[in-house]
Write an enzyme that holds these catalytic residues in place. Structure first.
Site, PDB file in Angstrom:
ATOM      1  N   GLU A  33      49.595 -44.442  26.480  1.00 28.80           N
ATOM      2  CA  GLU A  33      48.727 -44.057  25.364  1.00 28.80           C
ATOM      3  C   GLU A  33      49.370 -43.050  24.399  1.00 28.80           C
ATOM      4  O   GLU A  33      48.825 -41.973  24.149  1.00 28.80           O
ATOM      5  CB  GLU A  33      47.391 -43.520  25.909  1.00 28.80           C
ATOM      6  CG  GLU A  33      46.664 -44.547  26.775  1.00 28.80           C
ATOM      7  CD  GLU A  33      45.410 -43.997  27.465  1.00 28.80           C
ATOM      8  OE1 GLU A  33      45.079 -42.818  27.243  1.00 28.80           O
ATOM      9  OE2 GLU A  33      44.782 -44.760  28.203  1.00 28.80           O
ATOM     10  N   ASN A  71      52.377 -48.438  27.637  1.00 31.78           N
ATOM     11  CA  ASN A  71      51.034 -48.972  27.883  1.00 31.78           C
ATOM     12  C   ASN A  71      50.034 -48.272  26.958  1.00 31.78           C
ATOM     13  O   ASN A  71      50.084 -47.049  26.808  1.00 31.78           O
ATOM     14  CB  ASN A  71      50.684 -48.711  29.356  1.00 31.78           C
ATOM     15  CG  ASN A  71      49.429 -49.395  29.821  1.00 31.78           C
ATOM     16  OD1 ASN A  71      49.275 -50.601  29.666  1.00 31.78           O
ATOM     17  ND2 ASN A  71      48.520 -48.632  30.427  1.00 31.78           N
ATOM     18  N   HIS A 124      40.614 -52.896  27.870  1.00 25.55           N
ATOM     19  CA  HIS A 124      39.266 -52.439  28.215  1.00 25.55           C
ATOM     20  C   HIS A 124      38.352 -52.937  27.087  1.00 25.55           C
ATOM     21  O   HIS A 124      38.261 -52.317  26.033  1.00 25.55           O
ATOM     22  CB  HIS A 124      39.211 -50.918  28.333  1.00 25.55           C
ATOM     23  CG  HIS A 124      39.994 -50.372  29.480  1.00 25.55           C
ATOM     24  ND1 HIS A 124      39.672 -50.668  30.788  1.00 25.55           N
ATOM     25  CD2 HIS A 124      41.085 -49.559  29.527  1.00 25.55           C
ATOM     26  CE1 HIS A 124      40.523 -50.054  31.600  1.00 25.55           C
ATOM     27  NE2 HIS A 124      41.389 -49.381  30.858  1.00 25.55           N
ATOM     28  N   GLU A 175      44.893 -53.526  32.290  1.00 30.08           N
ATOM     29  CA  GLU A 175      43.688 -52.829  32.759  1.00 30.08           C
ATOM     30  C   GLU A 175      42.424 -53.576  32.336  1.00 30.08           C
ATOM     31  O   GLU A 175      41.438 -52.981  31.904  1.00 30.08           O
ATOM     32  CB  GLU A 175      43.664 -51.383  32.236  1.00 30.08           C
ATOM     33  CG  GLU A 175      44.906 -50.582  32.594  1.00 30.08           C
ATOM     34  CD  GLU A 175      44.893 -49.149  32.080  1.00 30.08           C
ATOM     35  OE1 GLU A 175      43.796 -48.606  31.825  1.00 30.08           O
ATOM     36  OE2 GLU A 175      45.985 -48.564  31.924  1.00 30.08           O
ATOM     37  N   ASP A 193      39.024 -55.180  31.812  1.00 33.73           N
ATOM     38  CA  ASP A 193      37.619 -55.268  32.216  1.00 33.73           C
ATOM     39  C   ASP A 193      36.795 -55.551  30.965  1.00 33.73           C
ATOM     40  O   ASP A 193      37.263 -55.351  29.836  1.00 33.73           O
ATOM     41  CB  ASP A 193      37.111 -54.029  32.976  1.00 33.73           C
ATOM     42  CG  ASP A 193      37.378 -52.701  32.273  1.00 33.73           C
ATOM     43  OD1 ASP A 193      37.476 -52.677  31.027  1.00 33.73           O
ATOM     44  OD2 ASP A 193      37.489 -51.674  32.968  1.00 33.73           O
TER      45      ASP A 193
END
Length: 448
Positions: free
Chosen positions: A157, A198, A234, A262, A264
């Site tokens: 990030e 990432n 996300h 990641e 979801d």
């Protein structure tokens, strides 16, 4: 999981609705996700919590996934909470589990602005000291797991939404060169591990993903060891970026791998059949986009069960973001992933199921007594929850043999400490009193 709706009136004293819950064992006959992914040349992963890698949680994690990411176990604040004092216990546990189940490990994460130990964030460091601390941390952690980690999220990030560098301990103290330094140090510690940058909100083509693209292009031109980019994914229900596959392809065209790291898909609670169907379509869309690009090598879900998801505590009112419900039963999202990897588009019939029967045992002008019986045949439960949404303002006033909570019209009842187990061929019952006015329509009931 599937719910049944009926239009029968509750005016009669005993009226029921049955809902079948597919047990976790019911999809044991399915081709595991890891095998479907392998057939497409891909890896399917999940983030895990080390302490939970036993029982059903461990069984599913080991059988369905070919890669594990430690959710928190390898972050700086976990491994070095006090300067010079290390705690590798959970990280070691996850690595050992992965080795026992022929799985890769994705190391997460070496350089981040969050979840750092207070001794680091509260210190007054010169640039030289900060550089030395970071190099030592990377060398120590990557070196410890040399040969055991397939890929590292080295830098996590680094960008703001507009594509500028995020103001962090690292950027403010070392400048943008900290990214190249971190990658170089990680490569020195384990030349065989794949090294990634990432970030989130970089799934589609936008200012942030373009900044990441330009950084990776620059690093490649400088000869800095960079092997891949991680798109966290996300996502919010129904909001898969239309440019996802295009974006994956443009990174691949730079000569690096791409991973969905990641994934979801969160929804406003409570979940219902419409939302779960959309979620399945979203998971399928993301996985299909990866499957379509040769250099998209890994899709990792950020926790595979709703009981282990970060979403409810971070986004109040949202949840149900993973492919499995809280009882480890596969949701439609699980089948969406399977279909994207070429699996069957039909769900096999369950070999065993548990049902919830809702009935009204008595009713008067201002209230009624309800009862729910949970029965299992061909499978069993170790815990349960019964959920429904009242349709006419009914309010539970008292419950027994279960703990019931109500938020607006949504009701959730969980087992008491003494009646969570429902054996094959057995049942448990709980009851409640509730108020009503004018009408008392039958709710849709789900187990989850």
């Amino acid at each position: 999981m599937r719910s049944l709706r009926t239009g029968l009136s509750l005016a009669s004293l005993v009226t029921g609705v049955i809902l079948a819950l597919t047990a976790p064992a019911a999809h044991a006959a399915d081709t595991p996700l890891r095998d479907l992914a392998a057939a497409k040349g891909k890896v399917i992963g999940t983030a895990v919590t080390g302490s939970k890698l036993t029982g059903t949680y461990g069984d599913v994690a080991g059988a369905q996934f070919s890669s594990l990411t430690p959710g928190n176990a390898m972050k700086w604040g976990t491994v070095e909470p006090t300067q010079g004092s290390f705690n590798w216990s959970e990280a070691d546990q996850i690595v050992a589990f992965a080795q026992a189940h022929n799985q890769q490990v994705r190391g997460h994460t070496l350089v981040w602005h969050s979840q750092n130990p207070s001794w680091l964030t509260n210190g007054s460091w010169t640039s030289a000291q900060l550089s030395s601390l970071l190099q030592n941390h990377i060398s120590t952690e990557v070196g410890r797991y040399k040969g055991k980690i397939a890929a590292w999220d080295v830098v996590n990030e680094p960008f703001n939404e507009d594509g500028s560098y995020r103001s962090t301990l690292w950027y403010d103290g070392l400048g943008s060169g900290y990214v190249a330094s971190a990658l170089t140090w990680a490569h020195a510690a384990d030349p065989d591990a794949k090294l990634y940058i990432n970030d989130y909100n970089v799934e589609g083509v936008n200012a942030k993903s373009t900044a990441l693209y330009n950084l990776v292009k620059s690093l490649k031109q400088q000869g800095v060891p960079i092997d891949g980019v991680g798109l966290q994914a996300h996502l919010i229900l129904g909001q898969v970026p239309a440019t996802l596959q295009q974006n994956i392809q443009r990174f691949a065209d730079l000569g690096v791998d791409v991973a969905i790291t990641e994934l979801d898909v969160r929804m406003a609670l409570p979940a219902d059949s419409t939302k779960l169907a959309q979620q399945a379509a979203d998971f399928k869309s993301v996985v299909a986009a990866c499957a379509a690009v040769t250099r998209c090598v890994n899709v990792t879900v950020w926790g595979f069960t709703d009981s282990d998801s970060w979403v409810p505590s971070t986004f109040p009112g949202y949840g149900a973001a993973t492919p499995y419900d809280e009882n480890y039963a596969p949701k439609p999202a699980y089948h969406g992933i399977a279909e994207a990897f070429g699996g069957s588009t039909t769900t096999p019939p369950p070999t065993g199921a548990c049902t919830a029967a809702y009935s009204v045992t008595s009713q008067w002008n201002t209230g009624f007594t309800g009862q729910v019986t949970i029965s299992c045949s061909g499978t069993s439960l170790s815990s349960w929850k019964a959920n429904w949404t009242f349709g006419a303002g009914q309010q539970i006033t008292q419950a027994w043999n279960a703990t019931c909570t109500q938020s607006g019209a949504a009701v959730s009842c969980a087992n008491a400490s003494y009646n969570g187990s429902v054996p094959d061929g057995g049942s448990v019952t709980f009851g409640f009193n509730a108020s009503w006015s004018g009408s008392n329509p039958l709710p849709t009931v789900t187990l989850g």
